[in-house]
Design a protein around this motif. Sequence first.
Motif, PDB file in Angstrom:
ATOM      1  N   PRO A 148      -1.148  96.185  -1.131  1.00  0.00           N
ATOM      2  CA  PRO A 148      -1.954  96.156   0.088  1.00  0.00           C
ATOM      3  C   PRO A 148      -3.345  95.554  -0.086  1.00  0.00           C
ATOM      4  CG  PRO A 148      -1.870  98.381  -0.767  1.00  0.00           C
ATOM      5  CD  PRO A 148      -1.014  97.545  -1.669  1.00  0.00           C
ATOM      6  N   SER A 164      -6.856  98.945  11.506  1.00  0.00           N
ATOM      7  CA  SER A 164      -6.171  99.965  10.726  1.00  0.00           C
ATOM      8  C   SER A 164      -5.142  99.311   9.808  1.00  0.00           C
ATOM      9  CB  SER A 164      -5.477 100.923  11.696  1.00  0.00           C
ATOM     10  OG  SER A 164      -5.214 102.116  11.047  1.00  0.00           O
ATOM     11  N   GLY A 165      -5.126  99.748   8.566  1.00  0.00           N
ATOM     12  CA  GLY A 165      -4.128  99.222   7.639  1.00  0.00           C
ATOM     13  C   GLY A 165      -4.578  97.971   6.911  1.00  0.00           C
ATOM     14  N   GLY A 198      -6.804  97.769   4.623  1.00  0.00           N
ATOM     15  CA  GLY A 198      -7.081  98.042   3.214  1.00  0.00           C
ATOM     16  C   GLY A 198      -8.515  98.450   2.929  1.00  0.00           C
ATOM     17  N   LYS A 199      -9.234  98.843   3.957  1.00  0.00           N
ATOM     18  CA  LYS A 199     -10.638  99.226   3.766  1.00  0.00           C
ATOM     19  C   LYS A 199     -10.752 100.479   2.911  1.00  0.00           C
ATOM     20  CE  LYS A 199     -11.237  99.790   8.227  1.00  0.00           C
ATOM     21  NZ  LYS A 199      -9.910  99.610   8.819  1.00  0.00           N
ATOM     22  N   SER A 200      -9.963 101.506   3.262  1.00  0.00           N
ATOM     23  CA  SER A 200     -10.062 102.760   2.505  1.00  0.00           C
ATOM     24  C   SER A 200      -9.605 102.584   1.066  1.00  0.00           C
ATOM     25  CB  SER A 200      -9.220 103.848   3.163  1.00  0.00           C
ATOM     26  OG  SER A 200      -9.708 104.127   4.439  1.00  0.00           O
ATOM     27  N   VAL A 201      -8.505 101.882   0.880  1.00  0.00           N
ATOM     28  CA  VAL A 201      -7.985 101.698  -0.473  1.00  0.00           C
ATOM     29  C   VAL A 201      -9.034 101.013  -1.342  1.00  0.00           C
ATOM     30  CG1 VAL A 201      -6.243 100.509  -1.855  1.00  0.00           C
ATOM     31  CG2 VAL A 201      -5.572 101.677   0.248  1.00  0.00           C
ATOM     32  N   GLU A 211     -15.608 105.142   7.572  1.00  0.00           N
ATOM     33  CA  GLU A 211     -15.522 105.494   8.987  1.00  0.00           C
ATOM     34  C   GLU A 211     -16.080 106.894   9.251  1.00  0.00           C
ATOM     35  OE1 GLU A 211     -12.208 104.164  11.088  1.00  0.00           O
ATOM     36  OE2 GLU A 211     -11.376 102.963   9.461  1.00  0.00           O
TER      37      GLU A 211
HETATM   38  N1  LIG Z   1      -1.134 106.136  -1.542  1.00  0.00           N
HETATM   39  C1  LIG Z   1      -0.585 105.060  -0.955  1.00  0.00           C
HETATM   40  N2  LIG Z   1       0.693 104.716  -1.242  1.00  0.00           N
HETATM   41  C2  LIG Z   1       1.251 103.626  -0.655  1.00  0.00           C
HETATM   42  N3  LIG Z   1       0.641 102.824   0.229  1.00  0.00           N
HETATM   43  C3  LIG Z   1      -0.625 103.125   0.565  1.00  0.00           C
HETATM   44  C4  LIG Z   1      -1.308 104.253   0.001  1.00  0.00           C
HETATM   45  N4  LIG Z   1      -2.552 104.304   0.518  1.00  0.00           N
HETATM   46  C5  LIG Z   1      -2.645 103.257   1.374  1.00  0.00           C
HETATM   47  N5  LIG Z   1      -1.497 102.547   1.399  1.00  0.00           N
HETATM   48  C6  LIG Z   1      -1.247 101.347   2.200  1.00  0.00           C
HETATM   49  O1  LIG Z   1      -2.308 100.451   2.028  1.00  0.00           O
HETATM   50  C7  LIG Z   1      -2.600  99.779   3.235  1.00  0.00           C
HETATM   51  C8  LIG Z   1      -4.068  99.855   3.528  1.00  0.00           C
HETATM   52  O2  LIG Z   1      -4.417 101.204   3.863  1.00  0.00           O
HETATM   53  P1  LIG Z   1      -5.900 101.674   4.109  1.00  0.00           P
HETATM   54  O3  LIG Z   1      -5.857 103.149   4.237  1.00  0.00           O
HETATM   55  O4  LIG Z   1      -6.810 101.096   3.088  1.00  0.00           O
HETATM   56  O5  LIG Z   1      -6.239 101.034   5.519  1.00  0.00           O
HETATM   57  P2  LIG Z   1      -7.587 101.145   6.326  1.00  0.00           P
HETATM   58  O6  LIG Z   1      -8.079  99.760   6.499  1.00  0.00           O
HETATM   59  O7  LIG Z   1      -8.492 102.124   5.695  1.00  0.00           O
HETATM   60  O8  LIG Z   1      -7.067 101.683   7.732  1.00  0.00           O
HETATM   61  P3  LIG Z   1      -7.689 102.801   8.685  1.00  0.00           P
HETATM   62  O9  LIG Z   1      -8.636 102.075   9.595  1.00  0.00           O
HETATM   63  O10 LIG Z   1      -6.499 103.323   9.415  1.00  0.00           O
HETATM   64  O11 LIG Z   1      -8.346 103.842   7.844  1.00  0.00           O
HETATM   65  C9  LIG Z   1      -1.749 100.422   4.313  1.00  0.00           C
HETATM   66  O12 LIG Z   1      -0.684  99.566   4.608  1.00  0.00           O
HETATM   67  C10 LIG Z   1      -1.238 101.680   3.668  1.00  0.00           C
HETATM   68  O13 LIG Z   1       0.052 101.943   4.118  1.00  0.00           O
END
Ligand SMILES: Nc1ncnc2c1ncn2[C@@H]1O[C@H](COP(=O)(O)OP(=O)(O)OP(=O)(O)O)[C@@H](O)[C@H]1O
Lengths: 325, 305
Positions: free
Chosen positions: A24, A44-45, A47-50, A182
């Motif tokens: 991701p 959403s999704g 990859g910001k949190s990751v 967020e």
């Molecule tokens: N522990 C995990 N195992 C597998 N996939 C994951 C895991 N954590 C996140 N992902 C995947 O990584 C991608 C990015 O997720 P992330 O949480 O970083 O999105 P985001 O930008 O923070 O979204 P949001 O605005 O909803 O918080 C998503 O497709 C998610 O399904």
Amino acid sequence: MTDVLLEIKNLGIEFKTGEGTVQPIRGVDFFLKKGETLGVVGESGSGKSVTSLTVLGLLPEKTSKIVSGSIHFEDEEITHYSDRQYRKLRGNDISMIFQEPMTSLNPVFTIGEQLSEPLKRHKKMSKKQREKAIVDVLKQVGIPRAEQIIDEYPHQLSGGMRQRVMISLALLCEPKLLICDEPTTALDVTIQAQILKLMKQVKQDKDMSMLFITHDLGVVAEMCDRVVVMYAGEIVEVAEINELFDNPLHPYTKGLLASLPTNNDRKSKLYSIKGQVPRPNEIGEGCAFANRCPFAFDKCYAKTPPAFSEGDHLSKCWLQQPEGR
Amino acid sequence: MLDFIVKRLLQVIIVVFLALTVVFFLIRLSGDPTTLFLPPDAPREQIEEYREQLGFNRPLYVQYGEFMINAVQGDFGQSLRSGEDALGLVMQRMPATFQLAFAALIVSMLIAIPLGVLSAYKRNTLFDRVGVGLSVVGQAIPNFWFGLILIFIFAAQLQILPSSGGGSISHMILPVITLALYSISRFVRFTRSAMLDVLNQDYIRTSKAAGATTSSLIMKYALKNSLIPIITLVALDLGVLLGGAVVTEVVFSWPGVGRLLHQSLLNRDFPIVLAGVFIIAIIYAVINFIADVLYAYVNPQIRVK
Ligand SMILES: Nc1ncnc2c1ncn2[C@@H]1O[C@H](COP(=O)(O)OP(=O)(O)OP(=O)(O)O)[C@@H](O)[C@H]1O
Ligand SMILES: [Mg+2]
């Protein structure tokens, strides 16, 4: 290079899931200067949190892997850190505020017990000193009755109050970098404005740097100096805040800006980008945004665009290629 | 809180009442015991006379009404065999049963909770898989069979522990292990899943981001949360242990209520059976009640209200 606090280079993250591995985060590059507030936006999704969890080594150990790239904090590469080394950073040099104030505090420990954790880990203080430090920080973030609140449990506080507690938890050891994932999304609008104002103020007072994650460009305009736009695990555009709003280059950024509600044309229908962020396992060759892009042409589907830069303004889009299509 | 306690106490009474009613009718429908107490060739008149004397000739609902009225006053009648007070006989056996159940419960907790925590921490490793596998087996093994195996090994073959009776610590070892096996298996799996659930919560990530060590994350921040469901289960299991000790008590000739009930059932000594059921139902319901109060106590979200 000394004014750069955090630098992420070509970061790639892989997750093991039930249906095989997904990636991701692919080739994420950005840096954060000292004293700066850098916004990270994306749907959403994206990859910001990751990305932000990776900085603190908080990804699940067994199912995730950094497959490429590096993260430098104060010129030290940290991706190979051991748990012990990460612990020295966490809550000390780098703090993090999470999206969900309602579930981010432990329901069976008092506020005071939870707030003493970073102090116990990182500062040599007596119990009295700790208590005083905690009450001071709680007052700084505008919590009334701070002396009583330290003996209360999270469920006795409102969402806004809990987020203030989370902020004070992050501030206790006066970190150099504050990562906010967020922090106001779950709060209602008036509280949101209060919290944002508070964060802006503490950032100034404490001379910290801030990585501010949000999907709300309005919040970005309010808070940030520079912005990184993420889409489907990649960075598609980086620019100064004014530059980004005045002269967005990537069609995705343009779409995000167009979907902001504006005061002057209240009647017109809200614009929204058609389609959804592709899931990590749906991404193949070419630009990840191509299938939703109104300007996409053949090349976009065939080849991933590199980053084209105009001074400090960076964008990953074939439209920006100097010699044209 | 007072409201809650009154409500739950009312439930205790209803549970006990229903248990007595069901057992009363089941036991009566299986026939009356007079023939068991008289020689097979006793004349008809003598049987009739005996039935009348014991009141078994009257309509069932009259007997039931009389039984309930007496029961409310704590009078379950006399043993048909010895003529001793039924409730008194049961009460005499209570200490032995409690001793066994508590010992088994404590052993189970001491073994199972650390194992469950470790299993959650090392999830999906060999240790975890073997642990989960064994606990499934442990839950599936019938009590009496496991007890007999233990007797065979430790009493018959090795001759290091007594196979039956009560009175000393060495007498307790085998029955306690037998009785604890099931609870250990249950607690290990339950603790493991409660811990895994808690370890995935946002607040654990918060503590980790604040610099907490792995051991304090697990032993402090996660365990206290997991203890809420665990305590409830443990308290409920004490009820199961007290009531379910019947088989173990019989296998090891342990002088507790379970064995008395078993014997009395075979003898159709109704007053003792009903007095025993009464006591067990009360204990069971009261333990449930205590579990709820405990649960409320460890969970500040309930306690404060
Ligand atoms: N522990 C995990 N195992 C597998 N996939 C994951 C895991 N954590 C996140 N992902 C995947 O990584 C991608 C990015 O997720 P992330 O949480 O970083 O999105 P985001 O930008 O923070 O979204 P949001 O605005 O909803 O918080 C998503 O497709 C998610 O399904
Ligand atoms: Mg997120």
